[in-house]
Motif scaffolding. Structure first.
Motif, mmCIF file in Angstrom:
data_model
loop_
_atom_site.group_PDB
_atom_site.id
_atom_site.type_symbol
_atom_site.label_atom_id
_atom_site.label_comp_id
_atom_site.label_asym_id
_atom_site.label_seq_id
_atom_site.Cartn_x
_atom_site.Cartn_y
_atom_site.Cartn_z
ATOM 1 N N THR A 284 3.477 11.297 -54.516
ATOM 2 C CA THR A 284 4.444 10.259 -55.148
ATOM 3 C C THR A 284 3.792 8.831 -55.148
ATOM 4 O O THR A 284 2.835 8.683 -54.158
ATOM 5 C CB THR A 284 5.705 10.233 -54.314
ATOM 6 N N LYS A 285 4.206 8.067 -55.897
ATOM 7 C CA LYS A 285 3.911 6.716 -56.089
ATOM 8 C C LYS A 285 3.945 6.073 -54.866
ATOM 9 O O LYS A 285 2.960 5.163 -54.350
ATOM 10 C CB LYS A 285 4.248 6.013 -57.469
ATOM 11 N N ASP A 286 5.117 5.898 -54.359
ATOM 12 C CA ASP A 286 5.306 5.571 -53.031
ATOM 13 C C ASP A 286 4.291 5.846 -52.078
ATOM 14 O O ASP A 286 3.782 4.781 -51.173
ATOM 15 C CB ASP A 286 6.560 5.564 -52.546
ATOM 16 N N SER A 287 4.247 7.056 -51.649
ATOM 17 C CA SER A 287 3.399 7.651 -50.515
ATOM 18 C C SER A 287 1.797 6.877 -50.878
ATOM 19 O O SER A 287 1.260 6.423 -49.991
ATOM 20 C CB SER A 287 3.167 9.017 -50.741
ATOM 21 N N ILE A 288 1.304 7.069 -52.079
ATOM 22 C CA ILE A 288 0.024 6.346 -52.484
ATOM 23 C C ILE A 288 0.011 4.909 -52.179
ATOM 24 O O ILE A 288 -1.004 4.493 -51.611
ATOM 25 C CB ILE A 288 -0.366 6.780 -54.034
ATOM 26 N N PHE A 289 1.194 4.330 -52.578
ATOM 27 C CA PHE A 289 1.179 2.660 -52.561
ATOM 28 C C PHE A 289 1.137 2.589 -50.763
ATOM 29 O O PHE A 289 0.393 1.785 -50.635
ATOM 30 C CB PHE A 289 2.419 2.176 -52.929
#
Length: 260
Positions: free
Chosen positions: A124-129
């Motif tokens: 997910t974008k959140d985990s990568i962020f």
């Protein structure tokens, strides 16, 4: 329900913790090298994460394998290392080694497991962020510590093992230079291609300033070459995107003029 959510996200928390602590962690004993400590942590974490993934897959009755060329290429590399180790003069040393070396078949296999679990975890974008934040925050901690070490007395915060001005939390002085170069490149790429809020941009500019300072101080020619090549590629890509955008606008304007 809350406990189940926590367990489901536990691999993410472990990986985020690994990203943050790996550059900073060491044992305050001269007999234990930084490379040994960091390699051991990576190997044990890789094994733990793969075990957690295997248990989760067995419970769910299905196995998710990411479609990634990087995994395929790394799989080929593992096979090459295996064959090379089998036909080497010292099979045991090539296969397993004697102290968490990073150039053995076992080490490459552990790195492969880590890559596999990272691909399965950071979807997910959140985990990568959050991974980005952990990476840059780790560098800021290392860089600020090193700044203090450079300008403070030589035995200040040495912990009995960091005995020189070039001694750092990452490992060798050249390792710190490579780390700084990686931070600079990721900062440039992030600022160029990602939509970030003002606060995170300020944070990235600060990380860039610190990384550039240490790159100038350490001055590794190979790192400068890589940064120059990647920066040139980004510049060419940006110019081509702008040119394509201008041509598209002109084409639309011309079609509207003809229609009028």
């Amino acid at each position: 329900m809350e406990t189940k959510n926590t367990l489901r996200h536990l691999p993410t928390y472990i990986l985020l913790g690994l990203i943050f602590i790996l550059p900073t962690i060491f044992l305050p004993y001269l007999s234990i090298s930084f490379a040994f400590t960091k390699s051991a942590i990576v190997f044990f974490t890789s094994a733990l994460l793969f075990l957690m993934y295997s248990i989760s897959a067995l419970k769910e009755g299905r196995m998710s394998i990411p479609k990634s060329w990087s995994l395929v290429l790394f799989g080929v590399l593992i096979v090459v290392y295996l064959l090379s180790s089998i036909f080497s003069d010292s099979i045991f040393a090539s296969l397993i080694g004697y102290g968490f070396e990073t150039d053995t078949f076992f080490a490459i296999a552990m790195f492969g497991l880590l890559l596999f679990t990272v691909s399965n975890t950071f979807k997910t974008k959140d985990s990568i962020f959050y991974a980005y934040i952990a990476f840059f925050a780790s560098f800021v901690v290392v860089a600020l510590y090193q700044l203090v070490r450079i300008f403070a007395p030589i035995d200040f915060m040495s912990f009995g093992v960091l005995i020189g001005k070039t001694s750092n939390l990452v490992g060798k002085w050249s390792d710190f230079g490579i780390f700084s170069g990686l931070v600079l490149l990721m900062s440039i790429i992030s600022l160029e291609f990602l939509k970030l809020d003002k606060l995170f941009k300020i944070f990235l500019y600060g990380a860039m300033a610190l990384s550039l300072f240490f790159l100038i101080l350490i001055n590794l020619p190979a790192v400068w070459v890589v940064i120059g090549v990647v920066s040139l590629m980004i510049l060419i890509y940006g110019l081509s995107e702008r040119y394509t955008s201008v041509v598209s606008v002109k084409a639309k304007f011309s079609s509207l003029s003809v229609a009028g």
